[in-house]
Write a protein that holds these residues in place. Structure first.
Motif, mmCIF file in Angstrom:
data_model
loop_
_atom_site.group_PDB
_atom_site.id
_atom_site.type_symbol
_atom_site.label_atom_id
_atom_site.label_comp_id
_atom_site.label_asym_id
_atom_site.label_seq_id
_atom_site.Cartn_x
_atom_site.Cartn_y
_atom_site.Cartn_z
ATOM 1 N N MET A 298 27.984 39.864 60.005
ATOM 2 C CA MET A 298 28.909 38.900 59.421
ATOM 3 C C MET A 298 29.648 39.575 58.276
ATOM 4 N N PRO A 299 30.979 39.600 58.317
ATOM 5 C CA PRO A 299 31.735 40.276 57.260
ATOM 6 C C PRO A 299 31.624 39.527 55.941
ATOM 7 N N VAL A 300 31.605 40.294 54.872
ATOM 8 C CA VAL A 300 31.574 39.724 53.526
ATOM 9 C C VAL A 300 33.003 39.599 53.050
ATOM 10 N N SER A 301 33.357 38.416 52.525
ATOM 11 C CA SER A 301 34.725 38.227 52.059
ATOM 12 C C SER A 301 34.933 38.985 50.757
ATOM 13 N N ALA A 302 36.090 39.572 50.626
ATOM 14 C CA ALA A 302 36.438 40.292 49.401
ATOM 15 C C ALA A 302 36.691 39.293 48.290
ATOM 16 N N PRO A 303 36.343 39.655 47.058
ATOM 17 C CA PRO A 303 36.613 38.745 45.954
ATOM 18 C C PRO A 303 38.102 38.437 45.852
ATOM 19 N N THR A 304 38.385 37.212 45.546
ATOM 20 C CA THR A 304 39.768 36.798 45.349
ATOM 21 C C THR A 304 40.144 37.034 43.898
ATOM 22 N N SER A 305 41.406 36.887 43.587
ATOM 23 C CA SER A 305 41.783 36.985 42.179
ATOM 24 C C SER A 305 41.304 35.720 41.480
ATOM 25 N N PRO A 306 40.974 35.827 40.200
ATOM 26 C CA PRO A 306 40.419 34.672 39.484
ATOM 27 C C PRO A 306 41.367 33.478 39.478
ATOM 28 N N THR A 307 40.802 32.304 39.683
ATOM 29 C CA THR A 307 41.554 31.057 39.593
ATOM 30 C C THR A 307 41.292 30.363 38.259
ATOM 31 N N HIS A 308 40.239 30.795 37.575
ATOM 32 C CA HIS A 308 39.845 30.223 36.294
ATOM 33 C C HIS A 308 39.617 31.347 35.290
ATOM 34 N N VAL A 309 40.057 31.126 34.071
ATOM 35 C CA VAL A 309 39.780 32.049 32.980
ATOM 36 C C VAL A 309 38.770 31.373 32.069
ATOM 37 N N ILE A 310 37.675 32.075 31.795
ATOM 38 C CA ILE A 310 36.666 31.569 30.875
ATOM 39 C C ILE A 310 36.801 32.362 29.581
ATOM 40 N N LEU A 311 37.161 31.653 28.517
ATOM 41 C CA LEU A 311 37.243 32.256 27.190
ATOM 42 C C LEU A 311 35.971 31.866 26.445
ATOM 43 N N PHE A 312 35.220 32.857 26.011
ATOM 44 C CA PHE A 312 33.911 32.598 25.421
ATOM 45 C C PHE A 312 33.807 33.299 24.075
ATOM 46 N N ASP A 313 32.796 32.914 23.303
ATOM 47 C CA ASP A 313 32.523 33.540 22.012
ATOM 48 C C ASP A 313 31.859 34.884 22.285
ATOM 49 N N GLY A 314 32.576 35.962 22.053
ATOM 50 C CA GLY A 314 32.074 37.295 22.336
ATOM 51 C C GLY A 314 30.920 37.726 21.451
ATOM 52 N N ASP A 315 30.641 36.987 20.385
ATOM 53 C CA ASP A 315 29.539 37.321 19.476
ATOM 54 C C ASP A 315 28.263 36.549 19.784
ATOM 55 N N CYS A 316 28.309 35.623 20.711
ATOM 56 C CA CYS A 316 27.217 34.676 20.953
ATOM 57 C C CYS A 316 26.275 35.181 22.046
ATOM 58 N N GLY A 317 24.974 35.236 21.734
ATOM 59 C CA GLY A 317 23.979 35.643 22.725
ATOM 60 C C GLY A 317 23.918 34.701 23.907
ATOM 61 N N LEU A 318 24.001 33.393 23.665
ATOM 62 C CA LEU A 318 23.993 32.421 24.761
ATOM 63 C C LEU A 318 25.201 32.637 25.660
ATOM 64 N N CYS A 319 26.360 32.843 25.057
ATOM 65 C CA CYS A 319 27.571 33.072 25.847
ATOM 66 C C CYS A 319 27.446 34.349 26.665
ATOM 67 N N HIS A 320 26.888 35.401 26.063
ATOM 68 C CA HIS A 320 26.662 36.667 26.749
ATOM 69 C C HIS A 320 25.806 36.454 28.000
ATOM 70 N N HIS A 321 24.698 35.746 27.845
ATOM 71 C CA HIS A 321 23.807 35.511 28.985
ATOM 72 C C HIS A 321 24.464 34.608 30.029
ATOM 73 N N THR A 322 25.265 33.668 29.581
ATOM 74 C CA THR A 322 25.971 32.790 30.514
ATOM 75 C C THR A 322 26.983 33.580 31.335
ATOM 76 N N VAL A 323 27.722 34.474 30.703
ATOM 77 C CA VAL A 323 28.687 35.305 31.429
ATOM 78 C C VAL A 323 27.951 36.168 32.459
ATOM 79 N N GLN A 324 26.808 36.746 32.070
ATOM 80 C CA GLN A 324 26.039 37.567 33.006
ATOM 81 C C GLN A 324 25.581 36.730 34.208
ATOM 82 N N PHE A 325 25.120 35.505 33.952
ATOM 83 C CA PHE A 325 24.699 34.585 35.013
ATOM 84 C C PHE A 325 25.870 34.288 35.957
ATOM 85 N N LEU A 326 27.021 33.973 35.370
ATOM 86 C CA LEU A 326 28.185 33.638 36.188
ATOM 87 C C LEU A 326 28.656 34.833 37.011
ATOM 88 N N MET A 327 28.606 36.018 36.442
ATOM 89 C CA MET A 327 29.019 37.207 37.186
ATOM 90 C C MET A 327 28.128 37.417 38.418
#
Length: 135
Positions: free
Chosen positions: A1-30
């Motif tokens: 079964m072919p894997v679909s290539a990632p599409t270009s982002p439809t949503h931009v998430i702007l987060f607090d780059g200094d925040c540990g919670l935000c860091h872990h959330t971005v890693q989870f979302l990725m």
């Protein structure tokens, strides 16, 4: 079964780059955003400032900000939009959260936001996707 290539982002998430919670959330979302629907930008970065200026919205590090082609989402509405966009069981969680009146959801969000540095610390650095995954 072919894997679909990632599409270009439809949503931009702007987060607090200094925040540990935000860091872990971005890693989870990725890890869970297999279709590449999200682009990630720290609010404090020059790129983040440009995105915020383009939509006429001030930086607000105490809130994640989600932008799609139609709307800007903040606080608990941003969390719901992220879960809805992820789909699957996350979309079910989004629908359940949406049943809670926004003032109550946002109160809970603000409590976590106020204590996030004390609980999760500050991020030393945040691994972001390649330039193709950002806006």
């Amino acid at each position: 079964m072919p894997v679909s290539a990632p599409t270009s982002p439809t949503h931009v998430i702007l987060f607090d780059g200094d925040c540990g919670l935000c860091h872990h959330t971005v890693q989870f979302l990725m890890r869970h955003d297999r279709d590449g629907r999200f682009g990630y930008v720290p609010q404090q970065s020059p790129e983040g400032q440009k995105v915020l200026a383009r939509v006429g919205f001030p930086a607000e590090p105490s809130s994640v900000i989600v932008i799609n082609s139609e709307r800007v989402f903040t606080h608990s509405a941003a969390v719901i939009e992220i879960y809805r966009t992820l789909g699957g069981w996350y979309a079910v969680i989004a629908r359940l959260l949406a049943l809670v009146p926004r003032p109550i959801r946002d109160f809970g969000y603000r409590v976590v936001a106020r204590w996030r540095y004390n609980i999760f610390g500050r991020a030393q650095s945040c691994r972001l996707p390649s330039v193709d995954g950002r806006v």
